[in-house]
Scaffold this motif. Structure first.
Motif, PDB file in Angstrom:
ATOM      1  N   ILE A  29      35.412  36.663  28.249  1.00 50.31           N
ATOM      2  CA  ILE A  29      36.252  37.497  29.119  1.00 50.31           C
ATOM      3  C   ILE A  29      37.666  36.945  29.183  1.00 50.31           C
ATOM      4  CG2 ILE A  29      36.591  38.236  31.519  1.00 50.31           C
ATOM      5  CD1 ILE A  29      33.485  38.235  31.755  1.00 50.31           C
ATOM      6  N   GLU A  30      37.778  35.654  29.430  1.00 48.36           N
ATOM      7  CA  GLU A  30      39.108  35.042  29.537  1.00 48.36           C
ATOM      8  C   GLU A  30      39.845  35.094  28.203  1.00 48.36           C
ATOM      9  OE1 GLU A  30      41.178  31.030  31.410  1.00 48.36           O
ATOM     10  OE2 GLU A  30      39.014  31.361  31.560  1.00 48.36           O
ATOM     11  N   ASP A  31      39.132  34.790  27.117  1.00 46.75           N
ATOM     12  CA  ASP A  31      39.758  34.815  25.789  1.00 46.75           C
ATOM     13  C   ASP A  31      40.247  36.219  25.439  1.00 46.75           C
ATOM     14  OD1 ASP A  31      39.278  32.137  25.496  1.00 46.75           O
ATOM     15  OD2 ASP A  31      37.515  32.383  24.191  1.00 46.75           O
ATOM     16  N   ASP A  60      50.291  46.764  31.877  1.00 51.54           N
ATOM     17  CA  ASP A  60      50.552  47.607  33.046  1.00 51.54           C
ATOM     18  C   ASP A  60      49.279  48.016  33.758  1.00 51.54           C
ATOM     19  OD1 ASP A  60      53.545  48.182  32.675  1.00 51.54           O
ATOM     20  OD2 ASP A  60      52.730  48.855  30.756  1.00 51.54           O
ATOM     21  N   VAL A  61      48.200  48.195  32.980  1.00 49.59           N
ATOM     22  CA  VAL A  61      46.980  48.805  33.535  1.00 49.59           C
ATOM     23  C   VAL A  61      45.749  48.059  33.026  1.00 49.59           C
ATOM     24  CG1 VAL A  61      45.633  50.935  33.751  1.00 49.59           C
ATOM     25  CG2 VAL A  61      48.127  51.067  33.478  1.00 49.59           C
ATOM     26  N   LEU A  62      44.817  47.790  33.934  1.00 54.26           N
ATOM     27  CA  LEU A  62      43.473  47.338  33.572  1.00 54.26           C
ATOM     28  C   LEU A  62      42.498  48.439  33.950  1.00 54.26           C
ATOM     29  CD1 LEU A  62      41.126  45.348  32.918  1.00 54.26           C
ATOM     30  CD2 LEU A  62      41.316  44.550  35.303  1.00 54.26           C
ATOM     31  N   ILE A  63      41.647  48.838  32.999  1.00 51.65           N
ATOM     32  CA  ILE A  63      40.585  49.809  33.294  1.00 51.65           C
ATOM     33  C   ILE A  63      39.246  49.129  33.041  1.00 51.65           C
ATOM     34  CG2 ILE A  63      39.623  52.078  32.804  1.00 51.65           C
ATOM     35  CD1 ILE A  63      42.367  52.893  31.693  1.00 51.65           C
ATOM     36  N   ASN A  64      38.544  48.807  34.118  1.00 47.74           N
ATOM     37  CA  ASN A  64      37.209  48.212  34.037  1.00 47.74           C
ATOM     38  C   ASN A  64      36.197  49.336  33.868  1.00 47.74           C
ATOM     39  OD1 ASN A  64      37.121  45.354  34.196  1.00 47.74           O
ATOM     40  ND2 ASN A  64      37.792  45.429  36.323  1.00 47.74           N
ATOM     41  N   ASN A  65      35.829  49.608  32.635  1.00 50.44           N
ATOM     42  CA  ASN A  65      34.973  50.768  32.351  1.00 50.44           C
ATOM     43  C   ASN A  65      33.624  50.401  31.737  1.00 50.44           C
ATOM     44  OD1 ASN A  65      34.329  53.673  31.320  1.00 50.44           O
ATOM     45  ND2 ASN A  65      34.466  52.426  29.461  1.00 50.44           N
ATOM     46  N   ALA A  66      33.537  49.298  31.022  1.00 53.93           N
ATOM     47  CA  ALA A  66      32.318  48.977  30.272  1.00 53.93           C
ATOM     48  C   ALA A  66      31.111  48.924  31.197  1.00 53.93           C
ATOM     49  CB  ALA A  66      32.482  47.646  29.544  1.00 53.93           C
ATOM     50  N   GLY A  67      29.965  49.368  30.686  1.00 53.65           N
ATOM     51  CA  GLY A  67      28.778  49.408  31.530  1.00 53.65           C
ATOM     52  C   GLY A  67      27.500  49.172  30.763  1.00 53.65           C
ATOM     53  N   PHE A 110      30.324  40.809  38.136  1.00 52.96           N
ATOM     54  CA  PHE A 110      31.016  39.531  38.012  1.00 52.96           C
ATOM     55  C   PHE A 110      32.040  39.526  36.882  1.00 52.96           C
ATOM     56  CE2 PHE A 110      26.641  38.016  39.548  1.00 52.96           C
ATOM     57  CZ  PHE A 110      26.979  38.230  40.870  1.00 52.96           C
ATOM     58  N   GLY A 111      31.661  40.075  35.726  1.00 51.61           N
ATOM     59  CA  GLY A 111      32.603  40.126  34.606  1.00 51.61           C
ATOM     60  C   GLY A 111      33.819  40.973  34.921  1.00 51.61           C
ATOM     61  N   GLN A 112      33.609  42.067  35.638  1.00 50.53           N
ATOM     62  CA  GLN A 112      34.723  42.961  35.940  1.00 50.53           C
ATOM     63  C   GLN A 112      35.606  42.387  37.046  1.00 50.53           C
ATOM     64  OE1 GLN A 112      33.986  47.067  35.333  1.00 50.53           O
ATOM     65  NE2 GLN A 112      31.880  46.747  34.685  1.00 50.53           N
ATOM     66  N   ILE A 113      35.001  41.647  37.986  1.00 52.13           N
ATOM     67  CA  ILE A 113      35.808  40.959  38.987  1.00 52.13           C
ATOM     68  C   ILE A 113      36.656  39.877  38.322  1.00 52.13           C
ATOM     69  CG2 ILE A 113      35.694  39.369  40.949  1.00 52.13           C
ATOM     70  CD1 ILE A 113      33.277  40.978  41.959  1.00 52.13           C
ATOM     71  N   GLN A 114      36.083  39.164  37.365  1.00 50.33           N
ATOM     72  CA  GLN A 114      36.854  38.142  36.648  1.00 50.33           C
ATOM     73  C   GLN A 114      38.070  38.757  35.965  1.00 50.33           C
ATOM     74  OE1 GLN A 114      34.545  35.829  33.838  1.00 50.33           O
ATOM     75  NE2 GLN A 114      36.350  34.785  33.030  1.00 50.33           N
ATOM     76  N   LEU A 115      37.876  39.901  35.310  1.00 54.92           N
ATOM     77  CA  LEU A 115      39.009  40.582  34.669  1.00 54.92           C
ATOM     78  C   LEU A 115      40.028  41.050  35.704  1.00 54.92           C
ATOM     79  CD1 LEU A 115      37.318  42.737  31.874  1.00 54.92           C
ATOM     80  CD2 LEU A 115      39.065  40.979  31.554  1.00 54.92           C
ATOM     81  N   MET A 116      39.544  41.549  36.829  1.00 53.61           N
ATOM     82  CA  MET A 116      40.443  42.009  37.878  1.00 53.61           C
ATOM     83  C   MET A 116      41.305  40.857  38.395  1.00 53.61           C
ATOM     84  SD  MET A 116      39.523  44.350  41.254  1.00 53.61           S
ATOM     85  CE  MET A 116      37.857  43.792  41.117  1.00 53.61           C
ATOM     86  N   GLN A 117      40.701  39.694  38.586  1.00 56.18           N
ATOM     87  CA  GLN A 117      41.456  38.551  39.075  1.00 56.18           C
ATOM     88  C   GLN A 117      42.483  38.077  38.043  1.00 56.18           C
ATOM     89  OE1 GLN A 117      38.173  35.965  40.150  1.00 56.18           O
ATOM     90  NE2 GLN A 117      38.256  36.613  42.299  1.00 56.18           N
ATOM     91  N   SER A 120      37.300  45.997  49.480  1.00 58.81           N
ATOM     92  CA  SER A 120      37.689  44.769  50.169  1.00 58.81           C
ATOM     93  C   SER A 120      39.077  44.315  49.738  1.00 58.81           C
ATOM     94  CB  SER A 120      36.659  43.662  49.894  1.00 58.81           C
ATOM     95  OG  SER A 120      35.397  44.018  50.401  1.00 58.81           O
ATOM     96  N   ILE A 121      39.344  44.366  48.441  1.00 60.13           N
ATOM     97  CA  ILE A 121      40.675  43.999  47.950  1.00 60.13           C
ATOM     98  C   ILE A 121      41.716  44.981  48.469  1.00 60.13           C
ATOM     99  CG2 ILE A 121      42.111  43.926  45.881  1.00 60.13           C
ATOM    100  CD1 ILE A 121      40.114  42.385  44.477  1.00 60.13           C
ATOM    101  N   GLN A 122      41.371  46.261  48.487  1.00 51.66           N
ATOM    102  CA  GLN A 122      42.312  47.257  49.012  1.00 51.66           C
ATOM    103  C   GLN A 122      42.656  46.972  50.473  1.00 51.66           C
ATOM    104  OE1 GLN A 122      39.968  50.723  48.177  1.00 51.66           O
ATOM    105  NE2 GLN A 122      40.907  51.100  46.171  1.00 51.66           N
ATOM    106  N   LEU A 123      41.677  46.509  51.248  1.00 56.48           N
ATOM    107  CA  LEU A 123      41.912  46.169  52.648  1.00 56.48           C
ATOM    108  C   LEU A 123      42.864  44.981  52.782  1.00 56.48           C
ATOM    109  CD1 LEU A 123      38.306  46.437  54.134  1.00 56.48           C
ATOM    110  CD2 LEU A 123      40.277  47.799  54.844  1.00 56.48           C
TER     111      LEU A 123
END
Length: 266
Positions: free
Chosen positions: A57-59, A72-79, A103-110, A155-158
């Motif tokens: 994920i990091e790589d 500009d944009v991250l789209i967490n779509n994989a499922g 967890f993988g998508q939160i890592q990308l979001m961060q 939660s992040i939006q809050l």
């Protein structure tokens, strides 16, 4: 022109998003575990990503960032999906679903938020699911993982107060893709169980009658162009995406369960 990091770009909703965005002149860094599945198209840059592997994920993100210069944009779509009785789900299966879908998508979001903070702007779209509100029987790990990502997103939006950064929870209903063919069926599944068989029949029928993935891609395009994108968006047929969530919001849990059982014939 936006520079977009898109997970799950080799099929279904992700592929439809990738094709539309590059057709509109955007640059897309699209991920897949198998790069051969990503079409060779101008402005679509294949990136190998395995959401089950934190180092991958990091790589993948850093590789796309180095190539793009900025995102500009991250789209967490994989499922991924799993079908089987909740009471028999191995913990390893639940862990795998949460690693891929949460967890993988939160890592990308961060990772994306750290980068976007430095630029002062950006957009993150987390593709969750209406299954987070209207769970599908025998898909407990998928339902709960999507609900967890939706809750984390809210939660992040809050907590978030940066005026240039936007985070959207995009919740598709049934969308006609190859998703059902990739769903892992539990080894403990009793093919003679009438409830299981009826549920899968409804799931398959809904998929065949559902709108295509271009509907989601168009909504994503609108979100990217929006000055003030909404924090949560549902997309699908009118009943699934608008009427049912509204009705269920005001019903007691007992009635919700009864209604879903009637819907799936169990």
């Amino acid at each position: 022109m936006k520079r977009v990091f898109l997970t799950g770009a080799s099929s279904g909703i992700g592929l439809a998003i990738a094709k539309l965005l590059v057709a509109e002149g955007h640059e897309v860094w699209g991920t897949s575990r198998n790069l051969e599945r990503i079409p060779k198209t101008p402005r679509l840059h294949p990136i190998r990503l395995d959401l089950a592997d934190r180092l991958s994920i990091e790589d993948a993100f850093n590789s796309a960032l180095a190539d793009a210069g900025y995102l500009d944009v991250l789209i967490n779509n994989a499922g991924a999906g799993h079908f089987g009785p909740a009471e028999l789900l191995p913990l390893e299966t639940i862990t795998s679903q949460f690693q891929i879908l949460v967890f993988g998508q939160i890592q990308l979001m961060q990772l994306a938020l750290r980068h976007m903070h430095s630029r002062g702007e950006g957009l993150i779209i987390n593709v969750t699911s209406l299954a987070s509100q209207l769970p599908v029987p025998f898909m407990a790990a998928y339902n709960s993982a999507k609900a967890a990502l939706a809750s984390f997103t809210m939660s992040i939006q809050l907590e978030f107060a940066h005026p240039g950064l936007r985070i959207v929870d995009l919740q598709p209903g049934d969308i006609r893709t190859e998703f059902n063919q990739s769903v892992i069926v539990s080894d403990n599944l009793d093919s003679g169980d009438a409830k299981v068989a009826r549920t899968w029949e409804v799931v398959e029928r809904n998929m065949k009658n559902a709108p295509g993935p271009d509907l989601v891609a168009l909504r994503v395009l609108r979100l990217i162009h929006a000055v003030e994108p909404p924090p949560r968006v549902t997309v699908g047929n009118a009943f699934e995406s608008k009427i049912a969530p509204l009705i269920f919001r005001f019903l007691p849990q007992r009635v919700r369960i009864w209604g879903l059982k009637r819907y799936y014939g169990i």
